[in-house]
Design a protein around this motif. Structure first.
Motif, PDB file in Angstrom:
ATOM      1  N   SER A 277      -2.245   7.838  -6.507  1.00 21.74           N
ATOM      2  CA  SER A 277      -2.379   7.598  -5.063  1.00 21.74           C
ATOM      3  C   SER A 277      -1.126   8.088  -4.342  1.00 21.74           C
ATOM      4  O   SER A 277      -0.023   8.000  -4.864  1.00 21.74           O
TER       5      SER A 277
ATOM      6  N   THR B 201     -14.703  11.489  -0.930  1.00 20.84           N
ATOM      7  CA  THR B 201     -14.935  10.476  -1.957  1.00 20.84           C
ATOM      8  C   THR B 201     -15.523  11.108  -3.207  1.00 20.84           C
ATOM      9  O   THR B 201     -16.212  12.134  -3.134  1.00 20.84           O
TER      10      THR B 201
ATOM     11  N   THR C 197     -11.813   8.085  -6.903  1.00 20.17           N
ATOM     12  CA  THR C 197     -10.761   8.588  -6.029  1.00 20.17           C
ATOM     13  C   THR C 197     -11.339   8.903  -4.654  1.00 20.17           C
ATOM     14  O   THR C 197     -12.399   9.526  -4.548  1.00 20.17           O
TER      15      THR C 197
ATOM     16  N   SER D 115      -6.653   6.036  -5.625  1.00 24.18           N
ATOM     17  CA  SER D 115      -7.406   6.067  -6.870  1.00 24.18           C
ATOM     18  C   SER D 115      -7.565   4.665  -7.438  1.00 24.18           C
ATOM     19  O   SER D 115      -6.687   3.804  -7.272  1.00 24.18           O
TER      20      SER D 115
ATOM     21  N   HIS E  20      -8.627   8.239   5.872  1.00 25.75           N
ATOM     22  CA  HIS E  20      -7.986   8.734   7.097  1.00 25.75           C
ATOM     23  C   HIS E  20      -7.796   7.552   8.034  1.00 25.75           C
ATOM     24  O   HIS E  20      -8.756   6.892   8.418  1.00 25.75           O
TER      25      HIS E  20
ATOM     26  N   LYS F  63      -0.998  11.930   1.884  1.00 21.42           N
ATOM     27  CA  LYS F  63      -1.210  13.379   1.789  1.00 21.42           C
ATOM     28  C   LYS F  63      -0.848  14.142   3.054  1.00 21.42           C
ATOM     29  O   LYS F  63      -0.439  15.288   2.995  1.00 21.42           O
TER      30      LYS F  63
ATOM     31  N   LYS G  59      -3.523  10.691   6.401  1.00 16.06           N
ATOM     32  CA  LYS G  59      -4.469  10.820   5.294  1.00 16.06           C
ATOM     33  C   LYS G  59      -3.772  10.410   3.998  1.00 16.06           C
ATOM     34  O   LYS G  59      -2.636  10.807   3.732  1.00 16.06           O
ATOM     35  N   SER G  60      -4.491   9.615   3.205  1.00 17.41           N
ATOM     36  CA  SER G  60      -3.949   9.165   1.926  1.00 17.41           C
ATOM     37  C   SER G  60      -4.991   9.354   0.836  1.00 17.41           C
ATOM     38  O   SER G  60      -6.187   9.147   1.061  1.00 17.41           O
ATOM     39  N   MET G  61      -4.510   9.729  -0.357  1.00 16.68           N
ATOM     40  CA  MET G  61      -5.364   9.736  -1.535  1.00 16.68           C
ATOM     41  C   MET G  61      -5.186   8.391  -2.241  1.00 16.68           C
ATOM     42  O   MET G  61      -4.054   7.928  -2.425  1.00 16.68           O
TER      43      MET G  61
ATOM     44  N   GLU H  36     -10.229   9.887  -0.377  1.00 16.76           N
ATOM     45  CA  GLU H  36      -9.234  10.251   0.629  1.00 16.76           C
ATOM     46  C   GLU H  36      -9.574   9.483   1.887  1.00 16.76           C
ATOM     47  O   GLU H  36     -10.698   9.576   2.387  1.00 16.76           O
TER      48      GLU H  36
END
Length: 863
Positions: free
Chosen positions: A202, A89, A232, A221, A236, A205, A217-219, A234
């Motif tokens: 976004s 984060t 932003t 924003s 899980h 990932k 896992k994703s980013m 990340e």
């Protein structure tokens, strides 16, 4: 909801309870034409160039970063858990890395010819197997659809769905934006971050696929409001297969403190719906070949031990004692029949499968933030209470809190802590305790705030007793260091710290985890579980030993003085006197003990404020004696009462002590020379006096005094008698004809203000209801500084589970019909006193004070 002492319904994901995993899975797949079972053109387009992984089910991640799930028919026959965790984060206001964002969701899936549906599986209500009402139950407790996905392609009988927007977008059910808690304002919490999702910042990932879980896992924003700053994170997500056969539940008992979940059983065999509650615990079972040994009382290793992975971010000097605090719990598990039941290992190196955010791993995670705290949440299979994974979030700045506790509570007796940085051996002792406490939560144990009250005060100065038992019979209490010990006691061998594990902790783990031979259902266990509790009460060898009692944590106010945080011993006045003697010594030496030549006074001021907080705790330990109750868990057929009112002499001693503290604390807590160096005002601690007076006139406490008189007028206070004693103490200097100093004037002014409020004669307070005034009192008296493991607002319980707490919010208050005339009568009594004493007063300031108060009171009566 009963007022005062009930289950706390914590807010989180709103769920109800499954019929059973097997019955919910009985959704028939639609009949599909044979030609459509062949891979179609859409499927070929999806998998072309995609990264395909097989496991729980097949995932396809395309070059365009789209994510597809390929689902065989078998997927629709099982139940799953979806977790949602912060992996990284840019802003720790709401969550730190490694923290669960939302309560894991229990899910199942169904499909038709066009769509796949993700259902939120209900689990809070269930129906007896084969009951005639089952069909009606199922129609009224169907699982709602959380999300629908259009079938994008087929591969034989497998269907393919696009889940990109669910895991890569701002899906509300698993959003990393934290909603404001309804009680956040009352609890003094800051508002959560708010913002607009930025899709262009976004993306998904990483995707990992395993036989029983899929990790994504994703980013994500956002642009936060109102400052338009970027945020932003990340996140899980674990899509986790639950066992087809849930663990057998163990039914909860209020006399042993486990986190728990409530359920309702619908059955035609009873004349009502049957509520029941099961505890949260790990699935510890002997290996099949060791079952006979276990049943014969031999220690055996469990099929699957509890393993905690310890963050490599911990400095080695701390990591070793954190691991020690974890494995200390093996002492308790051996009592339950298991050896090597819990293990602590370091984060694996160069292991591509390991991820601390993966649901399969329980971890102690280091969060490099300024938060001075630690917490140990666990996450369960909602069907059974089986703990599936747990975390300890260890915030970096907890070290400052451990340091400040140890200094303010033991510096008077232990020269080793009179320094800005403790020797490793001292800090390691504190870290081991804090780690073990948090691990206790991850094993299912709640706070036992009544534990420390079981020790006689003088025992805490006894070397043999403290070496054997420490400061408390439960490290799940908030009983830190031995502030009762006096100078010279350490040299005699008095222990200053909690035990490694307390006798209650060992007893509770045995109660929750020992398997009962021959039991096949939760009901089969009930008699044995009760006997384990009753034998502690009835066995002469234990002599009703209070060390084994559970004291439920009180939330939103204190009524029972025997269940408190940060206290020690069975007499808070005696303990307070000893502790305050030590605080006086610390204040007198504070500058010397925090000296660092050339530095500013910033650190000294910080430590001074900690001393004030510690003193405040000692005041608050005595305040609940006013209108106090002692709760006891009395069952049908047993003697005694659930509510036991504190007798008059106990309350009177408390009120005299509190008023005396209000009169005298500035004499030592606010020394002129120190306050000038710290650049603090001489009235910096006046709120303490206001809190004491507010406690004595608290309308909820006054109601309980009225109740107590009705129960036993001979032993307990009458309201009129209590108020007479309070006024006699608060106005003692005036009765004695003494010159009034600033403190006496403040005491009397605060008292008159409280009486005016409750008389209803003031135009301002007349508009306020009794409940509004009570709300103000609760907020005022609940202004305790943040404490570690500060889940007294219960971070451990802020999930979709109910656990037994005593909720002291919304309590009955003194009726204005009874209170207003009494308060008016006391004002007239004070008015008469002032007029009488004013004539004989030679001190100008005292006379002026009386004149002002006479005008103030008469103004109320002359409208």
């Amino acid at each position: 909801m009963k007022r005062g002492f009930v289950y706390l319904f914590m807010l989180g994901a709103v769920c109800i309870t499954p019929v059973s995993a097997k019955k919910k899975a009985a959704v028939k797949a639609p009949v599909i034409a044979k030609d459509s079972l062949k891979p179609n053109g859409d499927y070929a387009k999806i998998i072309k160039g995609a990264t395909t992984k097989e496991g729980l089910f097949t995932t396809h991640r395309t070059k365009e970063n789209k994510l597809y799930f390929e689902l065989p028919d078998s997927v629709f026959q099982h139940t799953y858990l979806l977790s949602n965790r912060m992996a990284a984060t840019s802003n720790t206001q709401d969550f730190v890395a490694g923290q669960m964002i939302t309560t894991p969701l229990m899910l199942r899936m169904s499909k038709d010819t066009q769509n796949v549906y993700l259902h939120l599986a209900q689990f809070r209500s269930t129906v007896k197997e084969n009951d005639p009402i089952t069909s009606a139950f199922e129609r009224n407790f169907s699982d709602p659809v959380l999300k629908g996905f259009k079938i994008a392609a087929r591969n034989g009988q497998n269907v393919v769905i696009d889940v990109t927007s669910f895991f890569g977008g701002n899906e509300k059910a698993i959003s990393p934006l934290k909603p404001d808690h309804p009680l956040s304002k009352l609890m003094g919490s800051s508002k959560s971050l708010k913002g607009t999702f930025a899709a262009d910042g976004s993306a998904i990932k990483e995707v990992k696929t395993f036989p029983k879980n899929i990790e994504i896992k994703s980013m994500m924003s956002f642009i936060t409001a109102p400052l338009n700053e970027p945020y932003t994170v990340e996140v899980h997500r674990s899509f986790f297969l639950l066992p087809d056969e849930p663990m057998r539940m163990r039914l909860q008992d209020n006399r042993v403190g486990f986190f728990s979940s409530d359920k309702k059983l619908f059955t035609s065999d009873e004349d009502r719906i049957l509520p029941f509650t099961h505890i949260h615990r790990w699935r510890l079972e002997p290996k099949a070949e060791d079952l006979a040994k276990y049943n014969n009382g031999e220690l055996v290793e469990p099929q699957k031990p509890i393993v905690f992975y310890v963050d490599s971010a911990f400095p080695e000097k701390w990591r070793s004692v954190v691991k020690q605090g974890i494995e200390d719990w093996n002492i308790a598990f051996e009592t339950a029949g298991f050896k090597n039941a819990i293990r602590a290992v370091d984060y694996p190196k160069n292991d591509p499968e390991f991820d601390p955010d993966d649901m399969r791993y329980s971890c102690v995670k280091y969060a490099a933030t300024s938060i001075a705290n630690a917490m140990g949440p666990s996450f369960v299979d909602p069907r059974s209470g089986e703990i599936l994974t747990a975390d300890v979030i260890w915030y970096h700045n907890i070290l400052s809190l451990l340091h400040n506790w140890r200094f303010t509570q033991t510096a008077a007796v232990d020269a080793r802590v009179r320094k800005p940085v403790f020797d490793d051996v001292v800090m390691q002792e504190a870290i081991r305790y804090a780690a073990a406490h948090e691990i206790g939560h991850t094993l299912g144990l709640m706070h036992n705030m009544g534990a420390s009250y079981s020790y006689p005060v003088d025992s805490l100065r006894n070397p043999a007793f403290t070496q054997k038992y420490g400061t408390t019979p439960s490290i799940m209490d908030y009983a830190r260091n031995n502030f009762i010990a006096q100078p010279g006691d350490l040299e005699k061998g008095v222990k200053l710290t909690p035990p490694v594990l307390g006798v209650y902790d060992i007893y509770a783990i045995n109660w929750g985890y020992r398997l009962i031979p021959g039991a096949t259902t939760p009901d089969d266990e009930k008699a044995v579980l009760r006997s384990w509790i009753e034998e502690k009460k009835n066995d002469p060898a234990f002599a009703n030993d209070p060390m084994f009692e559970f004291g439920a944590q009180q939330f939103m106010g204190l009524i029972d003085p025997t269940d408190q945080t940060e206290d020690l011993g069975d007499n808070h006045i005696e303990a307070g006197n000893l502790a305050i003697n030590n605080l006086k010594l610390i204040v007198a030496n504070l500058e010397a003990w925090t000296m660092s030549a050339g530095d500013t006074y910033e650190t000294t001021e910080e430590i001074y404020q900690e001393v004030v907080r510690q003193y405040t705790r000692h005041l608050r330990h005595v305040m609940p004696y006013i209108g106090g109750l002692r709760f006891q868990d009395v069952r049908q057929g047993e003697a005694g009462s659930q509510k036991n009112y504190l007798p008059k002499q106990v309350q009177k001693e408390a009120l005299i002590w509190l008023v005396n503290q209000a009169r005298t604390y500035n004499d030592w807590l606010t020394p002129k020379s120190l306050m000038q160096k710290l650049a603090l005002d001489m009235n910096a601690n006046d709120r303490l006096l206001q809190s004491v007076v507010g406690c004595l006139f608290n309308t909820s406490a006054l109601f309980r005094i009225v109740e107590g008189e009705k129960v036993d007028a001979k032993a307990n206070y009458s309201l009129n008698g209590y108020l007479d004693d309070v006024i006699a103490e608060l106005f003692k200097a005036t009765y004695q004809g003494k010159k009034l100093n600033d403190t006496e004037m403040e005491l009397q002014t605060a008292s008159i203000t409280a009486l005016i409020k409750q008389s209803g004669l003031s135009a301002e307070t007349a508009k306020k209801t009794a409940s509004a005034l009570a709300f103000e009192e609760v907020v005022s008296l609940s202004n305790e500084p943040t404490l570690p493991c500060s889940h007294s607002a219960c971070q451990h319980q802020m999930t979709d589970k109910e656990s037994f707490l005593r909720i002291n919010f919304g309590l009955p208050t003194l009726s204005p019909t009874v209170g207003a005339p009494l308060m008016t009568g006391k004002l007239k009594k004070i008015l008469s006193l002032y007029k009488q004493k004013r004539a004989a007063t030679v001190d100008v300031m005292t006379r002026d004070f009386y004149d002002y108060q006479i005008v103030r009171i008469e103004k109320l009566f002359n409208k």
